[in-house]
Design an enzyme around this catalytic site. Structure first.
Site, PDB file in Angstrom:
ATOM      1  N   LYS A 182      39.517  47.119  53.971  1.00 13.26           N
ATOM      2  CA  LYS A 182      38.843  48.056  53.073  1.00 13.26           C
ATOM      3  C   LYS A 182      37.564  47.625  52.733  1.00 13.26           C
ATOM      4  CE  LYS A 182      40.694  49.350  49.269  1.00 13.26           C
ATOM      5  NZ  LYS A 182      40.442  49.439  47.804  1.00 13.26           N
ATOM      6  N   ARG A 229      42.725  55.206  40.287  1.00  9.80           N
ATOM      7  CA  ARG A 229      43.702  54.775  40.643  1.00  9.80           C
ATOM      8  C   ARG A 229      45.012  55.406  40.313  1.00  9.80           C
ATOM      9  NH1 ARG A 229      45.326  49.168  41.936  1.00  9.80           N
ATOM     10  NH2 ARG A 229      43.320  48.926  42.694  1.00  9.80           N
ATOM     11  N   ARG A 255      48.625  35.348  59.311  1.00 10.29           N
ATOM     12  CA  ARG A 255      47.074  34.621  58.550  1.00 10.29           C
ATOM     13  C   ARG A 255      47.469  33.301  58.562  1.00 10.29           C
ATOM     14  NH1 ARG A 255      44.214  38.660  55.262  1.00 10.29           N
ATOM     15  NH2 ARG A 255      46.027  38.289  53.410  1.00 10.29           N
ATOM     16  N   ARG A 312      48.538  30.763  53.409  1.00 11.33           N
ATOM     17  CA  ARG A 312      48.380  31.160  51.751  1.00 11.33           C
ATOM     18  C   ARG A 312      49.851  31.709  51.270  1.00 11.33           C
ATOM     19  NH1 ARG A 312      43.810  35.296  50.407  1.00 11.33           N
ATOM     20  NH2 ARG A 312      45.652  36.371  49.870  1.00 11.33           N
ATOM     21  N   ARG A 318      53.949  44.309  47.248  1.00  8.41           N
ATOM     22  CA  ARG A 318      52.767  44.852  47.168  1.00  8.41           C
ATOM     23  C   ARG A 318      52.512  46.325  47.747  1.00  8.41           C
ATOM     24  NH1 ARG A 318      47.652  40.675  48.185  1.00  8.41           N
ATOM     25  NH2 ARG A 318      46.448  42.077  46.903  1.00  8.41           N
TER      26      ARG A 318
END
Ligand code: ZN
Length: 262
Positions: free
Chosen positions: A52, A127, A169, A202, A213
């Site tokens: 995004k 939101r 990642r 991470r 999430r």
């Protein structure tokens, strides 16, 4: 503790973290290409990891309009020591989410600045359904330019694809180059192509964190999506494509929605 984590994620997400491809915006089509078209207020939606931030930057460049993110607004108000900033700081230090009213007021002030007159990219706001209704009411007042309603575009990436983007990642601690085990692996597993350093992951790029999430994101976004869908001002863009192709899909959605809602 949970609310503290949520408060941190709120700022982090709203900041529209940009991926490694942000630099491409310089070579993208010039701002003048979009000058005849009045984009108006565009809400860009997307789960963490869909790209995004990168897409928002491309739209900013193309249309020459600002990106308004709650994260930036909060940080800006806190840095300038405004009344709203001080209030937000107090709430956040208590580990709580900044309330609708405070965020609404920050947005209200921001929308009175001149650079918003042709439109703006909304990132992380509205939101909640209450925020969406507040925004719709606010910009219906003719003092707010351009006199156009909010349109919403959601960047959609399949669950499995998104999971791979995040859990795959790997980052080089030496040169910060970002790899992905699935889509962009190094030549030798676990080792940076450029300097031979051992790649790291991470701490929050794990499946349990991702699942949590996503749940939070879906629960928060669903009412806002339903609101703009009901008004006929919502489109989805397939995010499972190259940055350039996703960008085209978003621009097509914007043009289509804007033709239909004036
Ligand atoms: Zn490296």
């Amino acid at each position: 503790m949970a609310s503290l984590r949520r408060a941190a994620a709120f700022v982090d997400d709203a900041a529209g973290r940009t991926g490694p491809l942000t630099n491409n915006s310089a070579s993208h089509s010039t701002a003048s290409a979009g000058n005849d078209f009045l984009p108006g207020p565009v809400l860009l939606l997307g789960a963490p990891g869909v790209g995004k931030g990168t897409q928002a930057q491309l739209l900013v460049t193309k249309y020459g309009i600002p990106q308004i993110s709650t994260g930036d607004l909060l940080r800006g108000n806190i840095a300038r020591g405004t009344e709203l900033g001080l209030k937000a700081k107090e709430i956040m230090s208590a580990g709580l989410l900044v309330d609708d009213e405070t965020v609404n007021q920050m947005v209200l002030h921001r929308l009175q600045e001149k650079d918003t007159h042709r439109g703006y990219i909304l990132d992380g706001y509205p939101r909640t359904l209450d925020q969406a209704k507040f925004l719709d009411r606010t910009i219906a007042d003719p003092i707010f330019l351009p006199r156009l309603p909010v349109i919403a575009v959601s960047i959609v990436v399949s669950y499995d694809q998104l999971l791979k983007r995040i859990t795959g990642r790997r980052i080089c601690p030496a040169c910060k180059h970002i790899y992905n085990m699935y889509s962009n692996p190094p030549k030798v597993a676990g080792v940076c192509d450029l300097d031979g350093a051992s790649l790291t992951q991470r701490g929050d790029d794990t499946e349990p964190v991702f699942v949590e999430r996503m749940k939070t994101f879906d629960a928060q976004t669903a009412p806002v999506v339903a609101h703009y869908r009901d008004l006929g001002r919502f489109e989805e863009a397939n995010g499972d494509q190259s940055v350039e192709t996703v960008n085209v899909a978003i621009e097509q959605a914007i043009v289509k929605l804007r033709r239909a809602s004036r």
